[in-house]
Motif scaffolding. Structure first.
Motif, PDB file in Angstrom:
ATOM      1  N   VAL A  89       0.855  -1.187   0.000  1.00  0.00           N
ATOM      2  CA  VAL A  89       0.000   0.000   0.000  1.00  0.00           C
ATOM      3  C   VAL A  89       0.885   1.229   0.000  1.00  0.00           C
ATOM      4  CG1 VAL A  89      -1.846   1.232   1.181  1.00  0.00           C
ATOM      5  CG2 VAL A  89      -1.746  -1.276   1.298  1.00  0.00           C
ATOM      6  N   CYS A  90       0.757   2.046  -1.030  1.00  0.00           N
ATOM      7  CA  CYS A  90       1.569   3.257  -1.152  1.00  0.00           C
ATOM      8  C   CYS A  90       0.771   4.457  -0.655  1.00  0.00           C
ATOM      9  CB  CYS A  90       1.972   3.476  -2.608  1.00  0.00           C
ATOM     10  SG  CYS A  90       2.863   2.081  -3.321  1.00  0.00           S
ATOM     11  N   GLY A  91       1.178   5.012   0.477  1.00  0.00           N
ATOM     12  CA  GLY A  91       0.476   6.149   1.061  1.00  0.00           C
ATOM     13  C   GLY A  91       1.247   7.430   0.855  1.00  0.00           C
ATOM     14  N   GLY A  92       0.660   8.517   1.303  1.00  0.00           N
ATOM     15  CA  GLY A  92       1.303   9.811   1.181  1.00  0.00           C
ATOM     16  C   GLY A  92       0.558  10.845   1.990  1.00  0.00           C
ATOM     17  N   ILE A  93       0.178  11.927   1.348  1.00  0.00           N
ATOM     18  CA  ILE A  93      -0.513  13.022   2.017  1.00  0.00           C
ATOM     19  C   ILE A  93      -1.988  12.679   2.213  1.00  0.00           C
ATOM     20  CG2 ILE A  93      -1.208  15.444   1.753  1.00  0.00           C
ATOM     21  CD1 ILE A  93       1.404  15.922   0.282  1.00  0.00           C
ATOM     22  N   ASP A  94      -2.562  13.156   3.325  1.00  0.00           N
ATOM     23  CA  ASP A  94      -3.993  12.965   3.634  1.00  0.00           C
ATOM     24  C   ASP A  94      -4.387  11.494   3.620  1.00  0.00           C
ATOM     25  OD1 ASP A  94      -4.087  15.698   3.753  1.00  0.00           O
ATOM     26  OD2 ASP A  94      -5.171  15.965   1.884  1.00  0.00           O
ATOM     27  N   VAL A  95      -3.550  10.648   4.214  1.00  0.00           N
ATOM     28  CA  VAL A  95      -3.805   9.212   4.153  1.00  0.00           C
ATOM     29  C   VAL A  95      -5.097   8.823   4.854  1.00  0.00           C
ATOM     30  CG1 VAL A  95      -2.491   8.637   6.232  1.00  0.00           C
ATOM     31  CG2 VAL A  95      -2.715   6.953   4.391  1.00  0.00           C
ATOM     32  N   GLN A  96      -5.501   9.586   5.871  1.00  0.00           N
ATOM     33  CA  GLN A  96      -6.763   9.270   6.541  1.00  0.00           C
ATOM     34  C   GLN A  96      -7.933   9.396   5.580  1.00  0.00           C
ATOM     35  OE1 GLN A  96      -6.243  12.107   9.769  1.00  0.00           O
ATOM     36  NE2 GLN A  96      -5.962  10.445  11.236  1.00  0.00           N
ATOM     37  N   LYS A  97      -7.905  10.425   4.767  1.00  0.00           N
ATOM     38  CA  LYS A  97      -8.981  10.651   3.805  1.00  0.00           C
ATOM     39  C   LYS A  97      -8.964   9.612   2.692  1.00  0.00           C
ATOM     40  CE  LYS A  97     -10.967  14.297   0.884  1.00  0.00           C
ATOM     41  NZ  LYS A  97     -10.788  15.705   0.411  1.00  0.00           N
ATOM     42  N   SER A  98      -7.769   9.230   2.256  1.00  0.00           N
ATOM     43  CA  SER A  98      -7.671   8.282   1.142  1.00  0.00           C
ATOM     44  C   SER A  98      -7.880   6.838   1.565  1.00  0.00           C
ATOM     45  CB  SER A  98      -6.314   8.430   0.447  1.00  0.00           C
ATOM     46  OG  SER A  98      -5.256   8.137   1.334  1.00  0.00           O
ATOM     47  N   THR A  99      -7.866   6.571   2.875  1.00  0.00           N
ATOM     48  CA  THR A  99      -8.132   5.219   3.357  1.00  0.00           C
ATOM     49  C   THR A  99      -9.646   5.056   3.499  1.00  0.00           C
ATOM     50  OG1 THR A  99      -6.013   5.193   4.540  1.00  0.00           O
ATOM     51  CG2 THR A  99      -7.626   3.527   5.169  1.00  0.00           C
ATOM     52  N   THR A 100     -10.284   4.729   2.417  1.00  0.00           N
ATOM     53  CA  THR A 100     -11.750   4.652   2.370  1.00  0.00           C
ATOM     54  C   THR A 100     -12.248   3.308   2.905  1.00  0.00           C
ATOM     55  OG1 THR A 100     -11.739   3.710   0.142  1.00  0.00           O
ATOM     56  CG2 THR A 100     -11.715   6.129   0.319  1.00  0.00           C
TER      57      THR A 100
END
Length: 338
Positions: A89-100
């Motif tokens: 899983v490649c994360g970055g900025i605003d990961v809370q929002k992108s973790t749907t």
């Protein structure tokens, strides 16, 4: 990079390439992703054989955009993958929002099927949110550790550049992906191939899971004074229950006045001021990365009352804790990682 790389020797034969599936979250970090996929490409090249393959996945299955604005065409959506695949899983900025919810559900489903799953950079947040790191060792970018610790108490968070704990992998972001992938390549096909890949990358200092991600205190502050480093280390380890300057001085065998002079000479501020800045930085991280109340943030950073916390915060950041959170749009809008 040379056009005719030295072929690695003694590469174990495989029936089929080991496949990595990269789940690209919205606004993922390109550096961390590139640091993971390029060693695989180079391993194939120097070995002269397709040892590895990969696919790009993402919610919607069409395109994913990284934090610098570049868009990547995806190979697949949230489809079922092979049990032998490795999912990163490649994360970055605003990961809370992108973790749907869709992402969380997919990760849980693949975990139940026994897939090896890892998180690059802030991708560890998505794994933790899905409950896949409970009881496991893990790491995440240092900027996100304060919020992560508050939200996921069952994860054994470390400060390592990367962690391999059974079928769960995690990296701290940036070039740490290279270190982990070199370890995996070495485990699959031997140190000779991994070292050849590192040479092709001009990567001369391969780190292990015993290396920590942040620079040492002397390097960070630009000063090599053992007692000053020792005091700062104690400050960083005691944010919730601050230690008085007198006790700090006593612990390193000097007077309070000597400690004051030491901080003034090298850091141009008093020990009290420096300590306050450390506490306020952690407070800002918690405000931007968690949904903790302002009162609880204040207590976690050693402030006895919300009013004192607000006063100090305003003096340093020119805004109040409440406005800081409102400006950022709450935790979902927090700026996370590089």
């Amino acid at each position: 990079m040379s056009t005719s790389p030295r072929k690695a020797t003694h590469v174990a034969k495989t029936e089929s390439p080991r496949r990595f599936v990269f789940l690209l979250l919205d606004r993922f970090t390109m550096l961390s992703f590139a640091g993971a996929i390029e060693p695989l490409r180079i391993a194939n090249r120097v070995a002269g054989a397709p040892l590895y393959s990969w696919a790009l996945a993402g919610e919607g299955g069409e395109f994913a955009t990284c934090s610098n604005g570049a868009a990547f065409k995806l190979d697949m959506g949230l489809d079922e993958i092979e049990r032998e695949d490795t999912l990163l899983v490649c994360g970055g900025i605003d990961v809370q929002k992108s973790t749907t919810r869709g992402i969380i559900g997919w990760l849980r489903r693949e975990a139940r099927r026994g897939v090896v799953i890892g998180g690059l950079c802030t991708g560890s947040y998505a794994l933790a949110k899905a409950g896949l790191l409970d009881g496991k060792k893990a790491t995440i970018h240092w900027e996100n550790q304060d919020g992560f610790l508050e939200e996921f108490e069952d994860v054994k968070l470390t400060k390592s550049v990367f962690v391999v704990d059974g079928n769960r992998l995690s990296t701290a972001g940036g070039t740490a992906s290279i270190d982990m992938m070199l370890k995996l390549i070495a485990a699959d096909h031997g140190d000779d191939l991994a070292n050849t890949v590192a040479d092709q990358l001009i990567y001369s200092s391969i780190r292990t899971d015993q290396d920590t991600q942040r620079l040492s205190i002397p390097t960070r502050i630009g000063v090599r004074h053992p007692k000053l480093s020792q005091v700062i280390q104690m400050m960083e380890a005691n944010i919730e229950d601050p230690i008085s300057p007198a006790d700090l001085a006593d612990d390193v065998g000097m007077s309070t006045r000597q400690l004051e002079r030491l901080f003034r000479r090298y850091l141009n501020r008093s020990p009290k001021r420096y300590y306050m800045e450390l506490r306020l930085q952690k407070a800002r991280n918690l405000l931007m990365q968690t949904d903790m109340s302002v009162i609880n943030v204040a207590l976690a950073c050693g402030f006895a009352s919300p009013s004192h916390f607000s006063k100090c915060y305003r003096a340093h950041y020119n805004t109040t804790p409440y406005r800081e959170r409102g400006t950022q749009g709450g935790p979902a809008g927090a700026r996370l990682s590089i």
